[in-house]
Write a protein that holds these residues in place. Sequence first.
Motif, short mmCIF file in Angstrom:
data_model
loop_
_atom_site.label_atom_id
_atom_site.label_comp_id
_atom_site.label_asym_id
_atom_site.label_seq_id
_atom_site.Cartn_x
_atom_site.Cartn_y
_atom_site.Cartn_z
N SER A 108 -8.01 -8.60 -2.58
CA SER A 108 -9.03 -7.80 -1.90
C SER A 108 -8.85 -6.30 -2.11
CB SER A 108 -9.04 -8.11 -0.39
OG SER A 108 -7.77 -7.89 0.19
N ASP A 109 -7.66 -5.88 -2.59
CA ASP A 109 -7.42 -4.48 -2.94
C ASP A 109 -6.38 -4.47 -4.06
OD1 ASP A 109 -6.81 -1.79 -3.21
OD2 ASP A 109 -6.72 -1.41 -1.05
N TYR A 110 -6.81 -4.06 -5.24
CA TYR A 110 -5.93 -4.07 -6.41
C TYR A 110 -4.94 -2.91 -6.44
CZ TYR A 110 -8.75 -7.76 -8.58
OH TYR A 110 -9.39 -8.94 -8.87
N CYS A 111 -5.10 -1.96 -5.55
CA CYS A 111 -4.27 -0.74 -5.59
C CYS A 111 -3.47 -0.55 -4.31
CB CYS A 111 -5.15 0.48 -5.87
SG CYS A 111 -5.90 0.44 -7.51
N ASP A 112 -3.07 -1.65 -3.70
CA ASP A 112 -2.21 -1.56 -2.53
C ASP A 112 -1.37 -2.82 -2.43
OD1 ASP A 112 -1.02 -0.47 -0.32
OD2 ASP A 112 -2.83 -0.40 0.92
N VAL A 113 -0.32 -2.75 -1.62
CA VAL A 113 0.59 -3.87 -1.39
C VAL A 113 0.19 -4.58 -0.12
CG1 VAL A 113 2.99 -4.50 -0.91
CG2 VAL A 113 2.48 -2.75 -2.63
N ASP A 121 0.90 4.62 -13.74
CA ASP A 121 1.34 5.92 -13.23
C ASP A 121 2.53 5.79 -12.28
OD1 ASP A 121 -0.61 7.26 -14.66
OD2 ASP A 121 -2.01 7.42 -12.98
N ARG A 122 2.71 4.60 -11.70
CA ARG A 122 3.84 4.38 -10.78
C ARG A 122 5.07 3.85 -11.53
NH1 ARG A 122 0.98 4.86 -5.80
NH2 ARG A 122 2.94 4.87 -4.63
N LEU A 141 3.50 0.42 -0.60
CA LEU A 141 3.59 1.06 -1.91
C LEU A 141 4.93 1.76 -2.08
CD1 LEU A 141 -0.01 2.51 -2.44
CD2 LEU A 141 1.16 0.85 -3.91
N GLU A 142 5.44 2.33 -1.01
CA GLU A 142 6.74 2.97 -1.08
C GLU A 142 7.84 1.96 -1.41
OE1 GLU A 142 3.89 5.48 0.64
OE2 GLU A 142 4.50 3.47 1.35
N ALA A 182 10.28 2.03 -4.71
CA ALA A 182 11.73 1.92 -4.60
C ALA A 182 12.25 0.78 -5.47
CB ALA A 182 12.13 1.70 -3.14
N MET A 183 11.49 -0.33 -5.51
CA MET A 183 11.90 -1.46 -6.34
C MET A 183 11.88 -1.08 -7.82
SD MET A 183 9.96 -5.00 -7.10
CE MET A 183 8.95 -4.03 -8.20
N VAL A 184 10.81 -0.39 -8.26
CA VAL A 184 10.73 0.02 -9.66
C VAL A 184 11.88 0.96 -10.01
CG1 VAL A 184 9.33 1.31 -11.34
CG2 VAL A 184 8.24 -0.35 -9.82
#
Length: 559
Positions: free
Chosen positions: A80-85, A209-210, A92-93, A97-99
Amino acid sequence: MTEIRSLAETREPEAAAEWWRSSVIYQIYPRSFADANGDGMGDLPGITARLQSLADLGVDAIWLSPFFTSPQKDAGYDVSDYCDVDPLFGTLEDYDAMVARAHELGLRVIVDLVPNHCSDQHPWFQQALATPPGSPERDRFIFRDAPESGLPNNWESVFGGPMWTQTANPDGTAGQYYLHIFDSSQPDFNWHNEQVREMFRGVLRFWLDRGTDGFRVDVAHGLIKSDGLPDYAVDPAAASMGGTEELAPWWGQDGVHEIYRDWRRVLDEYDGERVLCAEAWVSPLSLMAKWVRPDEMHQAFNFPYLSCDFNAARIRATIDESLREFSAVGAPSTWVLSNHDVVRHATRLALTEDNPQGEGIGPLTPNLPDTAIGLRRARSASTLMLALPGGAYLYQGEELGLPEAVELPDEARQDPTWFRTNGERYGRDGCRVPIPWEAGVPAAGFSPTGESWLPQPAGWEDYARDVQRATADSTLNLYTALLRLRRGHALGAGTLAWLETGDPEVLAFRNNDVVVVSSFAGSERELPACTTGLAVLASSAPQPSGRQIAAESTVWFRA
């Protein structure tokens, strides 16, 4: 000696650094990997805390199944939202941190992107329902007027029932139908619409970008439908996701390649060799190879290889076809044995009954295999696969030798297949049970509270990572040794040359300075002459003394 040219011989020397050509990538199913907050659902902080174990295993990258905002009607594949967790998994934070931790450990991060469809709760679809037929909002999806009788066409959903669901007009009268290859809560996008294309370019850039290193593309063969949406009846024996010689008009249409050439241009804007991997259930392999031509995707899962029985002739033929067809377009073959949609290969390779992709086995499946036989075959198959040139994917828990979790309480099952088949098929729950980390602690270390969204079977602690780390001949230690040797001998970038064995149930080949012998026989067999005087590097099972190879085992020798 028959020699098959590998990618090491078909690419320019400066391309040798392309990590994805020979990489081993580990699939994480987030809800079942590690739970940091104790709610019984795996999450991003849990993944971060366990990344060291994957670096120790020796993989090159991780791939995360969807963690985007979702109603979770299809385990996150309804976005339902491709740009959030999704709050289930963190923020997202937490992702950032995982990346950062993964990159610190030398691991790249690939995320699962679902472009064929979204959730019916996605704002775009809600806007489409609120606007009249013919509106720009509806054109982002595939709506059709209701015919005088019946449906817009006879297409059947992968999840069963019509591929069409009717809407209601504001006055309560019957409205248009919308198309959904999968569940009615997953409307398909109209990929002829430029707004859809531009939206996904933005999604790609958001995650790139992330620091994201690439994307596994869900249903990469389904985005474009045949002009006119003609009637088509699927053979009931055909695979639901495709993979048959005759393409359904919603699978594998030529127009998908234009989309991925566009995506490739986006990824090429970024440094660091970002990659695209296709989930494309198409056959034959010469057709699948179209997804990995030089200006399209980098990898495509080799599902014909995953689908092979434990059979020497079929395995050899599939390896030959794979190296030939992928090499012809300058791409690596990407080998795989298990994932979140199929019966784990520690069980599957010993099954004698059908287990359709996505449906699995069921309570009426006769002759469920002995776990020892299944594990023996799985260890042998993995030892063979990891010696092949090209890339490879591992599914979480296979390095522990986990079998399919069959004995789950009926009331705990969650896969839609269980309900759709009225309890005749278990679906995919059995390969998605949370994995064990430590023995003697709650939920075998998956969750600090003992909570687990799917119950772990009795005996699951016997497979725990800490137990296996301390056991010399464990499956975990076998995988760790194989990955170290694979890297040290550059097998992923090597050349496969078949060697004669004189036995149709025994395969042998050389890759760089390693000779691999794999027996599919149910009893000991003579080792081929090509191994005379060679030292053993690794073995999937204890080997007899003398010139014998154990039943259903694979051995690596130093050439």
